[in-house]
Design a protein around this motif. Sequence first.
Motif, short mmCIF file in Angstrom:
data_model
loop_
_atom_site.label_atom_id
_atom_site.label_comp_id
_atom_site.label_asym_id
_atom_site.label_seq_id
_atom_site.Cartn_x
_atom_site.Cartn_y
_atom_site.Cartn_z
N THR C 138 119.56 53.96 -43.90
CA THR C 138 120.76 54.78 -44.10
C THR C 138 120.43 56.18 -44.59
O THR C 138 121.19 57.11 -44.36
CB THR C 138 121.71 54.11 -45.11
OG1 THR C 138 120.97 53.83 -46.28
CG2 THR C 138 122.30 52.85 -44.56
N VAL C 139 119.28 56.33 -45.24
CA VAL C 139 118.91 57.65 -45.74
C VAL C 139 118.73 58.61 -44.55
O VAL C 139 119.01 59.81 -44.65
CB VAL C 139 117.65 57.55 -46.63
CG1 VAL C 139 116.42 57.24 -45.81
CG2 VAL C 139 117.44 58.81 -47.42
N VAL C 140 118.31 58.06 -43.41
CA VAL C 140 118.14 58.91 -42.22
C VAL C 140 119.51 59.37 -41.72
O VAL C 140 119.70 60.54 -41.36
CB VAL C 140 117.40 58.13 -41.12
CG1 VAL C 140 117.25 58.99 -39.88
CG2 VAL C 140 116.04 57.67 -41.62
N TYR C 141 120.49 58.46 -41.74
CA TYR C 141 121.86 58.86 -41.37
C TYR C 141 122.38 59.92 -42.33
O TYR C 141 123.05 60.86 -41.93
CB TYR C 141 122.80 57.66 -41.41
CG TYR C 141 122.66 56.73 -40.23
CD1 TYR C 141 123.23 57.06 -39.00
CD2 TYR C 141 121.97 55.54 -40.34
CE1 TYR C 141 123.11 56.22 -37.93
CE2 TYR C 141 121.84 54.69 -39.26
CZ TYR C 141 122.41 55.02 -38.06
OH TYR C 141 122.28 54.20 -37.00
N PHE C 143 120.66 62.10 -44.04
CA PHE C 143 120.01 63.36 -43.70
C PHE C 143 120.69 64.00 -42.49
O PHE C 143 121.03 65.18 -42.49
CB PHE C 143 118.53 63.08 -43.40
CG PHE C 143 117.77 64.24 -42.81
CD1 PHE C 143 117.34 65.28 -43.60
CD2 PHE C 143 117.50 64.27 -41.45
CE1 PHE C 143 116.63 66.34 -43.06
CE2 PHE C 143 116.80 65.34 -40.90
CZ PHE C 143 116.37 66.37 -41.70
N PHE C 144 120.93 63.19 -41.47
CA PHE C 144 121.54 63.70 -40.24
C PHE C 144 122.95 64.22 -40.51
O PHE C 144 123.34 65.29 -40.02
CB PHE C 144 121.58 62.58 -39.20
CG PHE C 144 121.83 63.07 -37.82
CD1 PHE C 144 120.82 63.68 -37.08
CD2 PHE C 144 123.08 62.95 -37.25
CE1 PHE C 144 121.05 64.14 -35.81
CE2 PHE C 144 123.32 63.42 -35.97
CZ PHE C 144 122.29 64.01 -35.25
N VAL C 148 122.73 68.07 -40.03
CA VAL C 148 123.11 68.38 -38.64
C VAL C 148 124.63 68.35 -38.44
O VAL C 148 125.23 69.34 -38.03
CB VAL C 148 122.42 67.40 -37.66
CG1 VAL C 148 122.81 67.74 -36.24
CG2 VAL C 148 120.92 67.46 -37.83
N VAL C 175 129.43 59.84 -39.29
CA VAL C 175 128.09 59.29 -39.19
C VAL C 175 128.06 57.83 -39.65
O VAL C 175 127.43 56.98 -39.05
CB VAL C 175 127.10 60.16 -40.00
CG1 VAL C 175 125.74 59.52 -40.07
CG2 VAL C 175 127.00 61.54 -39.38
N MET C 246 124.42 61.87 -49.78
CA MET C 246 123.81 63.06 -49.20
C MET C 246 124.81 63.98 -48.52
O MET C 246 124.59 65.19 -48.44
CB MET C 246 122.71 62.65 -48.21
CG MET C 246 121.56 61.93 -48.92
SD MET C 246 120.44 61.13 -47.80
CE MET C 246 119.38 62.49 -47.36
#
Lengths: 284, 427, 317
Positions: C138-141, C143-144, C148, C175, C246
Motif C-alpha cells: 500500500t505504501v506504493v499506492y 506514493f503514487f 502522481v 487510488v 501519504m
Amino acid sequence: MENNPIESLINSPITEGPIMEDVRHGEEGYVDMKAKMATKDLTVSYAKVQALKGVSLNIYPNEVTALIGPSGCGKSTFIRSLNRMNDTISVCNIEGQVFLDGENIYDPARDVVQLRTQVGMVFQKPNPFPKSIFENVAYGPKIHGLAADDEELHGIVLGSLERAGLLDEVKDRLNVPGTSLSGGQQQRLCIARAIAVRPDIILMDEPCSALDPIATKRIEELITELKAEYTIVIVTHSMQQARRLSDKIAYFHLGSIVEHGETAEVFENPVDERTADYVLGRIG
Amino acid sequence: MTELAFKGPSAEQLRRRHLAEKRFRLFAISSVFLGLAFLGVLFIIVAISGADAVRQAKMLLTISLDVDEFEEGKNSNSAQISKADFEGFIKKSMRSSFPDAKTRRMKRELSKLVSSGAAYELREFILTNPNQIGEEITIWVTASDDVDMLLKGKLNRDLPADLRQLSDQQLLWLDQLMEQNKLEMQFNWTLFTKGDSREPEQAGIAGAMIGSFYSVMVCLLISFPLGVLAAIYLESFAPKNAWTSFIEVNINNLAAVPSIVFGLLGLAVFLNFFELPRSAPLVGGMVLALMTLPTIIIAGRAAIQSVPPSIKEAALAVGASPIQAVFHHVLPLAMPGMLTGTIIGTARALGETAPLLMIGMVAFVVDLPTTFTDPATALPVQVFLWSDMPETAFAERTSAAILVLLAFVGTLNLTAVILRNKFETRY
Amino acid sequence: MREATQGSKAAPQKRFWTERLIMAVLILCSSVAILTTIGIVASLIFESIRFFQIVPITDFLFGLHWSPQMAIREDQVGSSGAFGAIPLLVGTLLISAVALTVAGPVGLMSAVFLSEYASSSVRSKIKPTLEILAGIPTVVYGFFAAIVVAPWLRRGGEAIGLDVSSESALAAGLVMGIMTIPFVSSISDDAITAVPTSLKEGALAVGSTRSEAIKKVIIPAALPGIAGGLLLATSRVIGETMIVVMAAGLTAKLTLNPLDAVTTVTVQIVTLLTGDQEFDSPKTLSAFALGLMLFTVTLALNVTALKIVKAYREQYD
C-alpha cells in the motif's frame, strides 16, 4: 464466440442428396417444406469430440417429436442446437443448417434473441429464477416489451399459468418465490415462463427426469394439451413416455439418427437392430 | 386462440436491446482495462523515475596527501588517520583546480559542488591505502545532489539564477570539469550499500533491506511453526464444539483486522508492557507474525483438507496413532499448499508499513543494523520516509526503493504461484 | 513374535505421553489467535479507559472539533486540545465513499467480464494480471497517490477552474479504490460463478440478451455474495492507512467536498503515535480510543459480511 459457428457455416459447402442409410420414408436428407423446423447435416463438436455427425431431421407442426437413445448419444446436443443454446459454450463448433419456417437459424443475420422468443425451452431440472412466481412468468414478456401496460402483462401471466395448468394452485400466492414450489410445480412454472413469450415451438430436455411419477403424469397431460397450439420437441429417457406422448420419434445413437418415423411404427416394427434392442429394453 | 400466434419483440426494440448489450459489454471491458491501465501506468512511472537513481554524478579530484596533515605522518595508524581533516583536503583540491574562487562566497559555492560524503570516501580510501600518504592521488568522489540533478537534466539551467539551485559561477565550473572529463555519471553503489542519510547522494536502502530481512525472518520463524501446528490441530484433532468454532470465527476475523490495529497491539503490549526495544526488527517481526498467522492457518487448513481422508485412514489401518498418521502422511502432502500460503503471507508482511510505524521503525537510521534489536527501518518504511523529502533527488531514490520492494514482493508471489502449479495434485 | 510383544509393552506408554505432549503444544499454538484478539481488545480498551478518564467519552464521540496538538487553554480539560472524533469519521467516510464508488462498479464489472464474457484463455491471463494490483504494497499506492495522482487532479482542476486541494480526499480515494478493484472483483467473481448455470440458461432460453440475463437474473441471484464482498471491501478501505497517511491531509476539517483535504482515523493514529511522545498524555491515549473505534467498526462489518457470504454459499451448495 457466437460468430464461430456462423463463419464456419458460410464457408462450408452445402451437401446434396441423402445422408442417412437407414431411411424409412424416403424423405430423409432433404428439407421437407411442410416441416416447422428441419436440420440438415447438423454436425456439432465440443473441442475435439464430435457430438453430432451430420444429423438431418424434419420436425412437423403441432406434433410431439420425441428424441430417444442411450446416454451420450447426442439428443441433448441436438435439442440445444435448435434454439442455439450451444452458442453459450465457447468450445462448441457447429456446422450444417437448421431451418425454422424455411430460414436458416444459423444465418449470420439471424438474431438469437428473436429466435429464442420463437423457440422456447424447458430444462431437465426446473430452474425458476429466484424471484416471485409472477416475476418468473412476467420476465420474458417484460424484456421483449410484449405487454403495453400492467393490465396486459397481468393477463399474459395469468393466461400462461393457466395454460401450464398451474394457475389454480398458485393464484393466491403469486408473490411467493418460485423456488418455494414443489418440483413438479416448478417445472410447470418453467413451462408457463416459456409460453409467456408466445413461442411457436417448445423444446423440452428431459422435463420429467427430476420429478416423481405423479408430477410426471401432470406434465405429460400438459404436453398433450399444448400440442394443439405448439410444436413440441422432447428428449426423454423413458420409452413409455416417448410412446405415450409422441407422434414422431427419432432414435439417436453415437451422434447419428439411426431410425425415425411414426412413433407407433418405430415401436412395433423397428428396422434397425440397435433401435430394436433399445425400444424393447434389451439395452439402455 | 389467435392471440397466441407468435408475436416476438419488434425490430426497433431488438435494435435498442442489442445496443444496450454492446454498451454493457463495453463497460465491462473498460472496467478491466481501467485496472490494467493503472497497473501499467504505475509501473512505467515508477520504473522511469527509479532508473535514474541507479547512476550518480562523480567528480575526479587530484589531492596531495601532505604528510604533515597526519599525526604520525606515513606511520599513522587507523585511529590517527581518522583524525585528519579530510574535508580540508577536498576543499584544497577544489581550490587548486579553480584558483579563480577568491571570495568567501565563491569558495563556499565551490565546495558545495562536492557531496559532504566525499570526506568519508577519502577517509575510506586512505584507510585502505595508507601507503599513499605523502603522495598525490586522484580519486572519484560523489558530487552533490544538485550537480547530479543537473547532469540528469532535472535542473533547468535556463531558469533565472535566483530560482535555481546552482549559480552561474557554479555552472561555469561544472562545464570546465565536464570538458576535462572530470565529471561523469557512474553506477550508484551508495544506493545499495549504505543506510539512510539527509543528503540524497549519500542515502542508500541497504539499512532498510537488512531491517526488512530481519523483521521478515522473525515473522517467519514465529508464524510458520505456529500457523502450521494450529492448522493441524484445528483440521485434524479439534473436537467439533463451540470452543473450536469460536477459534475459527476468531481467526477469520483476525485476518480482516486493519494492520494498524496490530501496530497498536505491538506498541501497547510489546513496547510498553514487556518493554522490548523500540524500532527493533525483533518487535517488528513479532507484530508482522501475529498479522500473518491467520493467513497461514487458513491456507494450512485448506491444504490439509485437500489431502483425501483415505490416506490418513490407510495409516491408521496399519496401526499408526492419529498423531503419527497426520505427521507422517498428511503433513508431507499438505506441505506445498502450506508453503504457498506462507510465502503469500510473507510477501504481504514484507510490504506492510503501518504497524511498523507504530512500534517506531520510522527512525532515521544511518548505521546498518547488525542484530535483531538494533534500531532499523524496513524497505516500505524507507519509501514512506523518502517520499516526504523535498529534494528532487529523493524522488528518484524513492522510486528505486519501490522497484526493489516490488521485485522482492513479486519474486515471492511468483514463487508461490510456481510452487502451487508444480505441486497441484488432484486426488 | 515374542520380542515384538515385549517391545510393544513399554512403547505405548512412552508413545502415550509423547502424544499428550504434542497435543498440548498443538492446542497452545491454536490458542495464539485467541491470545492475539484478547491482546488487541485488552490493550485498546485499557488505554481508551485511561483516555476517557481525562476526556469525557461524549466529547470524543460527538465533538465536532479535533485538534489534539495545541493547548488552547492551560486549565482546559485534557489541557492539550480538542478531541471530537466526528470530523475524522466524516473524513474517513468521505474517502471510503470515493474509493467504493470506484471499486464497486469497476470491480463488479470486471468480474462480469471475466466470468461471463471472457473466454477461458483470456480469463486465465487477465485474472492473475489484475490480481497483481492486490499484491502491491500500500505504501506504493500512497506514493503514487501523493506524487502522481494528486498533482494531476490539481492541474486538471485548475484547467476547468476548480480549486482542488493538493491533499484532496479525491486523490486518496481514487487510488484506494483502484487498490480495492481486484478484491471486489474476485469476491464478485466467486459469487457470480456460484450462480447455477441453469438460471443463466433459463434466462437466455426466453430470449434475454446476455446483458439482460446478467443484470436481471445472475446479479440479483448473486447479490448476497456481492454485498458481503462489498462490506468486506468497506472494512478494508476504512482500515487502510498508508495511502491516506501519504496522500490525505493532517488537519481535521468537517466537509463533504471530495476536492478538500480531510483527515482520517488512521492518519490521526499514525500522526499521534509517531515521533516523540509521552505515553500518558491524552494526545497519545486518544490514538488508542481511535483504534478501538476502528477495530469495533471493522469487526462489525467483517462479522456481518462473513455471515452473509457464508449463508450465500450454503444456499447454492
